[in-house]
Design a protein around this motif. Structure first.
Motif, mmCIF file in Angstrom:
data_model
loop_
_atom_site.group_PDB
_atom_site.id
_atom_site.type_symbol
_atom_site.label_atom_id
_atom_site.label_comp_id
_atom_site.label_asym_id
_atom_site.label_seq_id
_atom_site.Cartn_x
_atom_site.Cartn_y
_atom_site.Cartn_z
ATOM 1 N N GLU A 55 -115.785 -103.235 4.206
ATOM 2 C CA GLU A 55 -116.256 -101.856 4.341
ATOM 3 C C GLU A 55 -115.441 -100.906 3.469
ATOM 4 O O GLU A 55 -115.988 -100.003 2.845
ATOM 5 C CB GLU A 55 -116.202 -101.417 5.806
ATOM 6 N N GLN A 56 -114.132 -101.134 3.403
ATOM 7 C CA GLN A 56 -113.276 -100.286 2.569
ATOM 8 C C GLN A 56 -113.620 -100.474 1.088
ATOM 9 O O GLN A 56 -113.705 -99.504 0.334
ATOM 10 C CB GLN A 56 -111.807 -100.617 2.818
ATOM 11 N N TYR A 57 -113.822 -101.719 0.656
ATOM 12 C CA TYR A 57 -114.226 -101.977 -0.734
ATOM 13 C C TYR A 57 -115.552 -101.289 -1.034
ATOM 14 O O TYR A 57 -115.735 -100.690 -2.088
ATOM 15 C CB TYR A 57 -114.368 -103.479 -1.010
ATOM 16 N N TYR A 58 -116.480 -101.375 -0.100
ATOM 17 C CA TYR A 58 -117.787 -100.735 -0.290
ATOM 18 C C TYR A 58 -117.619 -99.227 -0.482
ATOM 19 O O TYR A 58 -118.200 -98.640 -1.396
ATOM 20 C CB TYR A 58 -118.706 -101.021 0.904
ATOM 21 N N ARG A 59 -116.806 -98.597 0.371
ATOM 22 C CA ARG A 59 -116.600 -97.145 0.244
ATOM 23 C C ARG A 59 -115.959 -96.799 -1.100
ATOM 24 O O ARG A 59 -116.319 -95.807 -1.734
ATOM 25 C CB ARG A 59 -115.743 -96.616 1.396
ATOM 26 N N MET A 60 -115.011 -97.608 -1.537
ATOM 27 C CA MET A 60 -114.355 -97.349 -2.822
ATOM 28 C C MET A 60 -115.362 -97.428 -3.968
ATOM 29 O O MET A 60 -115.385 -96.567 -4.845
ATOM 30 C CB MET A 60 -113.239 -98.374 -3.064
ATOM 31 N N LEU A 61 -116.181 -98.464 -3.950
ATOM 32 C CA LEU A 61 -117.141 -98.661 -5.043
ATOM 33 C C LEU A 61 -118.286 -97.666 -4.969
ATOM 34 O O LEU A 61 -118.755 -97.169 -6.001
ATOM 35 C CB LEU A 61 -117.679 -100.090 -5.022
ATOM 36 N N ALA A 62 -118.747 -97.352 -3.766
ATOM 37 C CA ALA A 62 -119.889 -96.453 -3.604
ATOM 38 C C ALA A 62 -119.569 -95.036 -4.067
ATOM 39 O O ALA A 62 -120.467 -94.305 -4.483
ATOM 40 C CB ALA A 62 -120.353 -96.438 -2.146
ATOM 41 N N GLY A 64 -118.104 -94.221 -6.699
ATOM 42 C CA GLY A 64 -118.161 -94.134 -8.156
ATOM 43 C C GLY A 64 -116.807 -93.843 -8.773
ATOM 44 O O GLY A 64 -116.674 -93.740 -9.987
ATOM 45 N N GLU A 65 -115.771 -93.731 -7.949
ATOM 46 C CA GLU A 65 -114.437 -93.400 -8.429
ATOM 47 C C GLU A 65 -113.615 -94.647 -8.765
ATOM 48 O O GLU A 65 -112.595 -94.565 -9.433
ATOM 49 C CB GLU A 65 -113.727 -92.590 -7.344
ATOM 50 N N HIS A 66 -114.059 -95.813 -8.300
ATOM 51 C CA HIS A 66 -113.351 -97.065 -8.533
ATOM 52 C C HIS A 66 -114.316 -98.103 -9.085
ATOM 53 O O HIS A 66 -115.524 -98.000 -8.903
ATOM 54 C CB HIS A 66 -112.733 -97.583 -7.225
ATOM 55 N N VAL A 67 -113.759 -99.124 -9.740
ATOM 56 C CA VAL A 67 -114.562 -100.226 -10.265
ATOM 57 C C VAL A 67 -113.874 -101.547 -9.929
ATOM 58 O O VAL A 67 -112.664 -101.579 -9.689
ATOM 59 C CB VAL A 67 -114.745 -100.142 -11.806
#
Length: 179
Positions: A55-62, A64-67
């Motif tokens: 869930e944390q990875y999803y929030r980071m990627l969603a 648009g600030e992280h890749v």
């Protein structure tokens, strides 16, 4: 052999079916067959609670600030910046600007350097182990050690703590002192 099935669809399911029929160009029966096959193949994932990390990875990627970045690309990038010895000054200046931006963000988000280190560990930049007031950090390469140690030093500047850094070849010990 085919089997006939009659189903009742609510509005949301009917709309989803219609959208998939339009997007795939397949008939309703084919879309339903594919959907059932997909659901059966992914049943376990669809019915389990996602992990906190996922869930944390999803929030980071969603955001648009992280890749996602393959670790080999990161190593190649940092080694390129080190080509010939010291890091390129323009790279260091840009990295320091990013660190300073994160210092403002981290001041609102984290209370201790330990929380920042756990976050960076979650992101895959380092491994962290705590012993009393010390944090033992292990990095996958000397270039990442240099880059992340510089980042940690600058990005935690606005936290209500001070840090002492003792550097080794691929390890670092950070001692956090509360102001």
């Amino acid at each position: 052999m085919t089997q006939r099935v009659t189903v009742s669809l609510d509005e949301e399911s009917a709309a989803a079916l219609e959208t998939l029929v339009t997007e795939t160009g397949a008939g309703q029966s084919e879309v339903v067959r594919r959907a059932l096959a997909f659901y059966a193949a992914n049943f376990e994932a669809a019915n389990q609670q996602p992990s906190d990390n996922l869930e944390q990875y999803y929030r980071m990627l969603a955001s648009g600030e992280h890749v996602l970045l393959d670790v080999d690309f990161l190593h190649a990038f940092l080694e390129f910046c080190y080509d010939g010895g010291d890091p390129d000054p323009a790279f260091v200046e840009a990295a320091d600007r990013v660190s300073e931006y994160h210092a403002h963000e981290y001041a609102d988000r984290f209370e201790t350097v330990g929380e920042v280190l756990e976050w960076l560990s979650f992101c895959g930049f380092l491994e962290v182990r705590r012993e009393d007031a010390d944090y033992h950090l292990v990095f996958p390469s000397e270039a990442i050690r240099w880059f992340m140690t510089r980042f940690i030093e600058r990005s935690t500047a606005d936290l209500p703590t001070e840090i002492e850094i003792e550097q080794g070849v691929s390890k670092v010990i950070i001692t956090e002192r509360v102001d």
